[in-house]
Design a protein around this motif. Structure first.
Motif, mmCIF file in Angstrom:
data_model
loop_
_atom_site.group_PDB
_atom_site.id
_atom_site.type_symbol
_atom_site.label_atom_id
_atom_site.label_comp_id
_atom_site.label_asym_id
_atom_site.label_seq_id
_atom_site.Cartn_x
_atom_site.Cartn_y
_atom_site.Cartn_z
ATOM 1 N N PRO A 129 40.972 -39.905 16.095
ATOM 2 C CA PRO A 129 39.591 -39.524 15.805
ATOM 3 C C PRO A 129 39.489 -38.864 14.430
ATOM 4 N N VAL A 130 38.456 -39.201 13.686
ATOM 5 C CA VAL A 130 38.341 -38.749 12.301
ATOM 6 C C VAL A 130 36.893 -38.363 12.016
ATOM 7 N N GLN A 154 27.849 -50.781 16.718
ATOM 8 C CA GLN A 154 28.758 -50.418 17.810
ATOM 9 C C GLN A 154 30.215 -50.769 17.518
ATOM 10 N N LEU A 155 30.557 -50.859 16.237
ATOM 11 C CA LEU A 155 31.952 -51.070 15.859
ATOM 12 C C LEU A 155 32.726 -49.757 15.868
ATOM 13 N N ILE A 156 32.014 -48.640 15.727
ATOM 14 C CA ILE A 156 32.624 -47.332 15.905
ATOM 15 C C ILE A 156 31.750 -46.544 16.877
ATOM 16 N N VAL A 157 32.321 -45.495 17.461
ATOM 17 C CA VAL A 157 31.597 -44.666 18.422
ATOM 18 C C VAL A 157 31.877 -43.198 18.130
ATOM 19 N N GLU A 158 31.012 -42.338 18.620
ATOM 20 C CA GLU A 158 31.228 -40.896 18.511
ATOM 21 C C GLU A 158 32.100 -40.452 19.671
ATOM 22 N N LEU A 159 33.213 -39.789 19.376
ATOM 23 C CA LEU A 159 34.172 -39.379 20.392
ATOM 24 C C LEU A 159 34.020 -37.919 20.795
ATOM 25 N N GLY A 160 33.137 -37.198 20.120
ATOM 26 C CA GLY A 160 32.977 -35.768 20.386
ATOM 27 C C GLY A 160 32.841 -35.020 19.073
ATOM 28 N N ARG A 161 33.172 -33.739 19.097
ATOM 29 C CA ARG A 161 33.065 -32.916 17.890
ATOM 30 C C ARG A 161 34.396 -32.224 17.606
ATOM 31 N N ALA A 162 34.683 -32.050 16.314
ATOM 32 C CA ALA A 162 35.926 -31.411 15.898
ATOM 33 C C ALA A 162 35.823 -29.897 16.067
ATOM 34 N N GLU A 163 36.969 -29.264 16.327
ATOM 35 C CA GLU A 163 37.020 -27.805 16.449
ATOM 36 C C GLU A 163 37.228 -27.195 15.070
ATOM 37 N N THR A 164 36.318 -27.497 14.155
ATOM 38 C CA THR A 164 36.353 -26.970 12.792
ATOM 39 C C THR A 164 34.964 -26.439 12.460
ATOM 40 N N PRO A 165 34.816 -25.653 11.378
ATOM 41 C CA PRO A 165 33.502 -25.105 11.032
ATOM 42 C C PRO A 165 32.431 -26.191 10.952
ATOM 43 N N GLY A 166 31.314 -25.939 11.600
ATOM 44 C CA GLY A 166 30.220 -26.901 11.612
ATOM 45 C C GLY A 166 30.304 -27.907 12.750
ATOM 46 N N ARG A 167 31.454 -27.964 13.468
ATOM 47 C CA ARG A 167 31.651 -28.891 14.581
ATOM 48 C C ARG A 167 31.201 -30.314 14.227
ATOM 49 N N PRO A 168 31.778 -30.921 13.170
ATOM 50 C CA PRO A 168 31.361 -32.278 12.793
ATOM 51 C C PRO A 168 31.760 -33.293 13.863
ATOM 52 N N TYR A 169 31.049 -34.429 13.866
ATOM 53 C CA TYR A 169 31.348 -35.495 14.816
ATOM 54 C C TYR A 169 32.709 -36.134 14.507
ATOM 55 N N LEU A 170 33.396 -36.524 15.561
ATOM 56 C CA LEU A 170 34.639 -37.290 15.447
ATOM 57 C C LEU A 170 34.332 -38.747 15.769
ATOM 58 N N TYR A 171 34.818 -39.646 14.916
ATOM 59 C CA TYR A 171 34.560 -41.071 15.097
ATOM 60 C C TYR A 171 35.836 -41.817 15.482
ATOM 61 N N GLY A 211 44.478 -38.887 14.654
ATOM 62 C CA GLY A 211 43.926 -37.582 15.005
ATOM 63 C C GLY A 211 43.982 -36.554 13.901
ATOM 64 N N ALA A 212 43.812 -36.964 12.660
ATOM 65 C CA ALA A 212 43.814 -35.985 11.575
ATOM 66 C C ALA A 212 42.600 -35.080 11.691
ATOM 67 N N ASP A 213 42.779 -33.787 11.455
ATOM 68 C CA ASP A 213 41.670 -32.850 11.528
ATOM 69 C C ASP A 213 40.804 -32.979 10.286
ATOM 70 N N ALA A 214 39.568 -32.546 10.420
ATOM 71 C CA ALA A 214 38.636 -32.617 9.306
ATOM 72 C C ALA A 214 38.486 -31.253 8.666
ATOM 73 N N ALA A 215 38.168 -31.261 7.379
ATOM 74 C CA ALA A 215 37.867 -30.031 6.666
ATOM 75 C C ALA A 215 36.382 -30.029 6.335
ATOM 76 N N PRO A 216 35.793 -28.906 5.928
ATOM 77 C CA PRO A 216 34.382 -28.890 5.575
ATOM 78 C C PRO A 216 34.052 -29.938 4.528
ATOM 79 N N GLU A 217 32.848 -30.494 4.613
ATOM 80 C CA GLU A 217 32.459 -31.585 3.729
ATOM 81 C C GLU A 217 32.130 -31.081 2.334
ATOM 82 N N ASN A 218 32.421 -31.908 1.328
ATOM 83 C CA ASN A 218 32.045 -31.638 -0.046
ATOM 84 C C ASN A 218 31.013 -32.654 -0.482
ATOM 85 N N PRO A 219 30.080 -32.282 -1.353
ATOM 86 C CA PRO A 219 29.080 -33.260 -1.802
ATOM 87 C C PRO A 219 29.744 -34.418 -2.524
ATOM 88 N N PRO A 220 29.624 -35.679 -2.015
ATOM 89 C CA PRO A 220 30.251 -36.832 -2.642
ATOM 90 C C PRO A 220 29.280 -37.613 -3.497
#
Length: 229
Positions: A129-130, A154-171, A211-220
């Motif tokens: 999940p990423v 429907q080629l990807i799905v939401e698997l839940g939320r990451a346990e990181t700041p902001g609780r971003p979605y995991l795909y 299953g790599a964890d996510a870090a806070p997002e940066n403006p891309p």
């Protein structure tokens, strides 16, 4: 559609069947699960079924379900219907090699994906999940629109939320991804060569891994939109 045999089976006269044995109509009694009955159940199901659901419906244990699923997978391996699995859930789908003929029959074209969509889908498939932040750091561009497009298809799905700041979605990927690419499970994803694998490394995190964890997002920076279907 349930046939006449199925309707007749619903009516049982007193004394005509014995507990724990098959009825005169050949029904599968509770506590038994045949390969034929399992195939029929999955055929009429309008959604993927979990192994626990099948065990509960058939009145059997998990080991019996796993054994019958293995038998069914082997039986269907050279036929037009295939058994695919995603986690605990299983489903019957048409064989990948029959896709072109089926598409012509229903008048549907194959899903056309842009290079940006294919690149994003590959990252999700191999890193899941990423989070979106990890996808964007690997690609170096904003991927919100591409991810939403892949979700819509429907080629990807939401698997839940990451346990990181902001609780971003995991795909991650689901059944439509497996069916679209002719895979029975994620274990059948082709191995990556060193060059491709290096391109999926998070520049601000760990290397290629499930299953790599996510870090806070940066403006891309913005990316080209996904080509229309």
């Amino acid at each position: 559609m349930i046939g006449a045999e199925g309707r007749d089976a619903a009516v049982e006269l007193p004394g005509t069947a014995h507990e724990g044995s098959a009825s005169p109509n050949g029904d599968t009694p509770p506590g038994a699960l045949t390969e034929t009955a399992l195939e029929a159940l999955l055929f009429v199901a309008e959604r993927p079924l979990s192994r626990r659901e099948i065990a509960t419906l058939a009145g059997v244990d998990r080991a019996t379900v796993d054994a019958r699923l293995g038998d069914l997978e082997v039986s269907l391996s050279r036929r037009g219907i295939r058994l695919i699995a995603s986690g605990e859930k299983v489903e019957l789908v048409t064989a990948h090699e029959a896709g072109g003929l089926i598409a012509r029959y229903i008048g549907a074209d194959a899903i056309q994906l842009s290079n940006a969509a294919l690149e994003t889908l590959a990252i999700v498939a191999y890193r899941q999940p990423v989070t979106r932040a990890v996808v964007e750091r690997i690609r170096g561009v904003d991927s919100d629109y591409t991810l939403r497009s892949l979700l819509h298809r429907q080629l990807i799905v939401e698997l839940g939320r990451a346990e990181t700041p902001g609780r971003p979605y995991l795909y991650g990927t689901g059944f439509d991804f497996l069916e679209r690419f002719g895979l029975a499970t994620l274990d059948e994803l082709p191995p990556l060569d060193a060059t491709v694998a290096a391109g999926l490394v998070d520049p601000d995190g760990a290397g290629l891994a499930w299953g790599a964890d996510a870090a806070p997002e940066n403006p891309p920076e913005p990316e080209d939109p996904v080509a229309p279907r």
